[in-house]
Write a protein that holds these residues in place. Structure first.
Motif, short mmCIF file in Angstrom:
data_model
loop_
_atom_site.label_atom_id
_atom_site.label_comp_id
_atom_site.label_asym_id
_atom_site.label_seq_id
_atom_site.Cartn_x
_atom_site.Cartn_y
_atom_site.Cartn_z
N THR A 167 1.51 11.17 10.61
CA THR A 167 1.01 11.31 9.23
C THR A 167 1.97 12.15 8.42
O THR A 167 2.70 12.99 8.96
CB THR A 167 -0.37 11.99 9.20
N GLY A 210 -4.26 -2.19 1.27
CA GLY A 210 -4.01 -0.80 0.90
C GLY A 210 -3.03 -0.11 1.84
O GLY A 210 -2.73 1.08 1.66
N LYS A 256 -0.06 2.89 1.21
CA LYS A 256 -0.20 3.55 -0.11
C LYS A 256 -0.14 5.08 0.02
O LYS A 256 0.48 5.76 -0.80
CB LYS A 256 -1.51 3.13 -0.77
N ASP A 257 -0.77 5.61 1.06
CA ASP A 257 -0.76 7.06 1.27
C ASP A 257 0.66 7.57 1.51
O ASP A 257 1.06 8.61 0.99
CB ASP A 257 -1.69 7.44 2.44
N VAL A 258 1.45 6.80 2.27
CA VAL A 258 2.83 7.19 2.56
C VAL A 258 3.66 7.13 1.28
O VAL A 258 4.44 8.04 0.98
CB VAL A 258 3.46 6.25 3.62
N TYR A 259 3.47 6.06 0.51
CA TYR A 259 4.18 5.85 -0.76
C TYR A 259 3.93 7.03 -1.71
O TYR A 259 4.86 7.56 -2.34
CB TYR A 259 3.71 4.54 -1.40
N GLU A 260 2.67 7.44 -1.80
CA GLU A 260 2.31 8.51 -2.74
C GLU A 260 2.76 9.89 -2.27
O GLU A 260 3.02 10.78 -3.07
CB GLU A 260 0.79 8.50 -2.98
N ALA A 261 2.91 10.04 -0.95
CA ALA A 261 3.22 11.37 -0.40
C ALA A 261 4.72 11.65 -0.27
O ALA A 261 5.11 12.80 -0.14
CB ALA A 261 2.57 11.52 0.97
N SER A 262 5.54 10.60 -0.31
CA SER A 262 6.96 10.81 0.03
C SER A 262 7.92 10.06 -0.89
O SER A 262 7.83 8.84 -1.04
CB SER A 262 7.19 10.36 1.48
N LEU A 300 7.09 5.39 6.95
CA LEU A 300 6.36 6.53 7.50
C LEU A 300 7.27 7.35 8.42
O LEU A 300 7.32 8.58 8.34
CB LEU A 300 5.12 6.04 8.26
N PHE A 343 -0.65 -3.06 -1.32
CA PHE A 343 -1.61 -2.15 -1.92
C PHE A 343 -2.84 -2.86 -2.50
O PHE A 343 -3.93 -2.33 -2.48
CB PHE A 343 -0.96 -1.33 -3.04
N HIS A 355 5.87 -0.41 6.32
CA HIS A 355 4.93 0.71 6.49
C HIS A 355 5.41 1.64 7.61
O HIS A 355 5.48 2.87 7.44
CB HIS A 355 3.54 0.15 6.81
#
Length: 293
Positions: A292, A15, A18-24, A71, A47, A67
């Motif tokens: 973050t 995973g 994934k948070d970076v991908y979705e946020a930017s 980021l 992911f 990653h």
């Protein structure tokens, strides 16, 4: 002074990113570009892949690099490092962050480094082990006294040193180090002897790729694993990056020098928090955080 630090192999997890991908949108663009350059769907493995899939060197190294750099780029103008460093593989991420390497060149180097290291691992049965609770000098002396190839590979923090070499030699060193009072002498689940003379074939293979790559003037100094001091000369950066494959990662010494040169905050950019823990063991008063978006 803000020091941006970038993790190496072992920081991966299912995973990741994934948070970076979705946020930017910036990050998403880099993920897509990486899939295209590598010729396989790295994003999907990051992911949705299993721990075993992520553990393959040819996947792990590009995944951690992607990653970390995605980021860093997603931070935009907020990211203004005054010094950078990376642990092993993380050094290439750091070189993108301070402008020495472009993203595409960095990714290609990481992919070639991973393949070359995998081949070297396949040549000789080899491994690494974590030694806890002994002085560096004692570990070095015991390794030097063992028949076969076994060397100090990662100086992670005071009292934590990773050794690397041929399986039998590493096992023998572990037994002797336990007898000399090591709190732990634990074989690591890795595919080979990174940062040891057994990586010489990988170093030779990577030399050609590094020579063909453009190294630009950095926006801030990098504290490299080989030299441990602030480096700004692109020719020296290139040389140190090449020798890193067969030389030890001197992380303890690098952090000590960054602190001495005025680092007040260490920001870890990429998966996990391993480096923050190591920085705290060098100086418990050092301020650390995770980047973050």
């Amino acid at each position: 002074m803000k020091a941006y630090i970038f993790p190496g192999q072992g920081a991966q997890f299912t995973g990741m990113g994934k948070d970076v991908y979705e946020a930017s949108a910036t990050a998403r663009e880099l993920f897509e570009k990486a899939n295209e350059i590598l010729g396989f769907d790295l994003t999907k493995i990051m992911f949705e892949g299993t721990a075993d899939e992520l553990k393959e060197t040819k996947v792990t190294q590009p995944a951690i690099f992607l990653h970390s750099v995605a980021l860093f780029k997603a931070l935009g103008d907020e990211a203004q490092p005054q010094m950078v460093a990376g642990h092993s593989l993380g050094e290439i991420s750091a070189l993108v962050a301070n402008g020495v390497l472009g993203f595409e060149d960095g990714l290609r180097l990481v992919a070639q480094r991973a393949q070359a290291m995998q081949k070297a691992c396949d040549n000789v049965p080899s491994t690494m082990a974590a030694i806890l609770g002994l002085e560096d000098e004692l570990v070095e002396a015991v390794c030097a006294d063992v028949d076969g190839v076994v060397v100090a590979a990662n100086y992670n923090c005071p009292g934590q040193l990773i050794i690397s070499g041929e399986i039998k030699a590493v096992e023998e060193a572990c037994e002797r180090l336990k007898e000399r009072g090591a709190k732990r002498a634990l074989l690591l689940p890795v595919g080979g002897a990174f940062h040891s003379p057994l990586m010489e074939p990988a170093r030779e293979e990577l030399a050609a790729a590094i020579e063909k790559t453009t190294f630009s003037e950095p926006s801030c100094p990098i504290y490299q694993n080989v030299s441990t001091t602030a480096v700004t000369d692109p020719a020296e950066i290139k040389k140190n990056l090449l020798f890193q494959l067969t030389a030890p990662v001197k992380w303890t010494q690098s952090v000590q020098n960054m602190l001495k040169d005025g680092a007040t905050e260490f920001i870890e950019v990429g998966p996990g928090k391993v480096l923050q823990g190591l920085v705290k063991k060098v100086d418990r008063n050092a301020e650390t955080s995770s980047a973050t978006v």
